[in-house]
Design an enzyme around this catalytic site. Structure first.
Site, PDB file in Angstrom:
ATOM      1  N   SER A  26      17.729   6.928-147.631  1.00  0.00           N
ATOM      2  CA  SER A  26      16.638   7.363-146.743  1.00  0.00           C
ATOM      3  C   SER A  26      15.636   6.211-146.555  1.00  0.00           C
ATOM      4  O   SER A  26      16.030   5.163-146.034  1.00  0.00           O
ATOM      5  CB  SER A  26      16.001   8.630-147.309  1.00  0.00           C
ATOM      6  OG  SER A  26      15.168   9.241-146.357  1.00  0.00           O
TER       7      SER A  26
ATOM      8  N   ASP B 177      22.120  17.023-142.358  1.00  0.00           N
ATOM      9  CA  ASP B 177      20.860  16.461-142.864  1.00  0.00           C
ATOM     10  C   ASP B 177      19.720  16.875-141.930  1.00  0.00           C
ATOM     11  O   ASP B 177      19.724  16.542-140.741  1.00  0.00           O
ATOM     12  CB  ASP B 177      21.022  14.936-142.886  1.00  0.00           C
ATOM     13  CG  ASP B 177      19.858  14.199-143.496  1.00  0.00           C
ATOM     14  OD1 ASP B 177      18.710  14.653-143.330  1.00  0.00           O
ATOM     15  OD2 ASP B 177      20.099  13.147-144.116  1.00  0.00           O
TER      16      ASP B 177
ATOM     17  N   HIS C 228      20.618  15.999-147.061  1.00  0.00           N
ATOM     18  CA  HIS C 228      19.855  14.790-147.409  1.00  0.00           C
ATOM     19  C   HIS C 228      19.675  14.616-148.920  1.00  0.00           C
ATOM     20  O   HIS C 228      19.007  13.696-149.363  1.00  0.00           O
ATOM     21  CB  HIS C 228      18.478  14.877-146.743  1.00  0.00           C
ATOM     22  CG  HIS C 228      17.775  13.564-146.577  1.00  0.00           C
ATOM     23  ND1 HIS C 228      18.239  12.559-145.752  1.00  0.00           N
ATOM     24  CD2 HIS C 228      16.624  13.068-147.121  1.00  0.00           C
ATOM     25  CE1 HIS C 228      17.412  11.519-145.796  1.00  0.00           C
ATOM     26  NE2 HIS C 228      16.425  11.797-146.630  1.00  0.00           N
TER      27      HIS C 228
END
Lengths: 280, 280
Positions: free
Chosen positions: A149, A225, A258
């Site tokens: 991320s 996600d 995620h």
């Protein structure tokens, strides 16, 4: 560069350590983790850097990343830094999970009040590698970098700016174009100011547009996600690579989100992928 | 037996879920996690129970246990219950990590004020298996059980009392003789009272002395475990097995401690060991 050992635990035949040191760059104590597999006496091993995402410290991947089995199998040292300076003296945006502490975005801030402590680029690119080289059995000629991320953004940008140092770059659900998405616009605007030319070296897509190249890039992105559409926008990276003739491997992983459940699922593949390139 | 889904995340091709339900036994809501690997439509899979240690909930092993890769490989469902009743109505020993909430010791308490809610034996042996059988694709003819520390005690005692149900029993750093050590004497004394005959069905060594038998037992114990000498005393279990002619595999693992770094190191071996016996 004295290191304090926070903890060391035997794991998968090696040692999972957590260490802290006084950082010159951030002006704070910084904590990081290192996994050193079992090795022949005197052997120096390749090293894989892992940069973490928003709200994380070194601890998230250390506890939940499931990298040790693969690192032990492939004889790779795994280093996980923190994501920002810490401490009462460090300015923060207390109610914002996506700015300030836990959200250093791997930049050297140029704006007040952030510029004094928020120097995560120089910390990751210069200071911490010196600490690692001085204290662990690493072969600094064989380094790879990955992250998740915000840390995927970090891995891509640090790696693309330093292709001679990082032989392989991978990322899990990276922010590929921070200049174009809310998380990135907020962070880069406040850390660097509104002159967007200063943002380009902190934007993987912009770096590629400006000429950065790398032969070994792997990205995994989950299709479920929640941040894919608004913040991650993987397609921008695919387009930038295609336009630049970069042969990146970008994998959309069906149904994954995620979380570390996603990261841990593909971590062993990433470690093996880096190991193949670091030992080539 | 309505289940509430707390979370479900795709992981290693399967689904890692966390669920809660209103327990009749404990009189509280109880939370547990279940990992279901990818499987052929309609297929029912063997199930491995994991009982956690002091201070833990379902979350510790779910996040740090590193069981999913092995469970996916061997097609085993992994169930992780909580370690005690929870909630404001449940009596607790707030300053004691080793008694009350987080420390149910897998017993049915008979003493006030614990007896109403602290019914973890019946919860684990009767109620939760019914919930699991009704809601997940499990083959209840193929069950194994494992656990860590207090949960290793739970796995050994639940397994030894129910050898027809659990084909395989393993444990990481188990409390093998709670009647003989501080943690166990405190918990059994307060949950069950000072008549030690009532303790024997909650003591793996005593169960074996009293005739319990099992052909498939595996124990891993770290030699650097701070609790080994005072609380775990693995040698008592080795002696009980030897005296009873039980061929248990008890492995002292050099340099490993009591943490999830130890558990995760050997988790895949335990899953494979159970799978071999559950599929035999």
């Amino acid at each position: 560069m004295a290191l304090e050992t926070v903890s060391e635990n035997k794991a998968f035949g090696g040692v999972q350590g957590v260490y802290s040191h006084a950082s010159e760059e951030t002006g704070t104590d910084m904590t990081f983790s290192v996994f050193v597999p079992d090795r022949a006496s005197g052997a120096k091993l390749p090293v894989l850097w892992y940069l973490s995402g928003l709200t994380c410290t070194h601890a998230n991947v250390t506890e939940k990343g499931e990298f040790r089995a693969a690192c032990a199998e492939h004889s790779v040292i795994f280093v996980a830094p923190d994501t920002s300076p810490r401490g009462d003296d460090v300015p923060d945006a207390a109610d914002e999970y996506d700015f300030g502490k836990g959200a250093g975005f791997y930049v050297d801030a140029t704006r007040e009040p952030w510029r004094k402590h928020y120097r995560m680029r120089s910390y990751i690119e210069r200071e911490l590698p010196e600490v690692i080289a001085a204290n662990f059995p690493v072969d600094m000629e064989r380094q790879g970098i990955t992250g998740h991320s915000m840390g995927g953004h970090g891995a891509l940008t640090v790696g693309l700016r330093n292709p001679e140092r990082f032989r392989s770059i991978s990322a899990f659900s990276p922010i590929v174009a921070p200049s174009q998405v809310p998380w990135g616009k907020k962070a880069l605007g406040r850390y660097l100011g509104e002159d967007r030319t200063a943002w380009r070296e902190y934007d993987a897509c912009a770096l590629i547009e400006d000429g950065a190249r790398h032969d070994h890039i792997l990205v995994d992105q989950g299709t479920a996600d929640n941040f894919l559409d608004d913040q991650l926008q993987t397609h921008r990276f695919a387009e930038a690579c295609e336009n630049a003739g970069i042969d990146a491997e970008i994998r959309m992983q069906e149904g994954y989100d995620h979380s570390y459940y996603f990261i841990s699922t593909f971590m062993a593949e990433h470690v093996a992928w880096h190991a193949a390139r670091l030992k080539a």
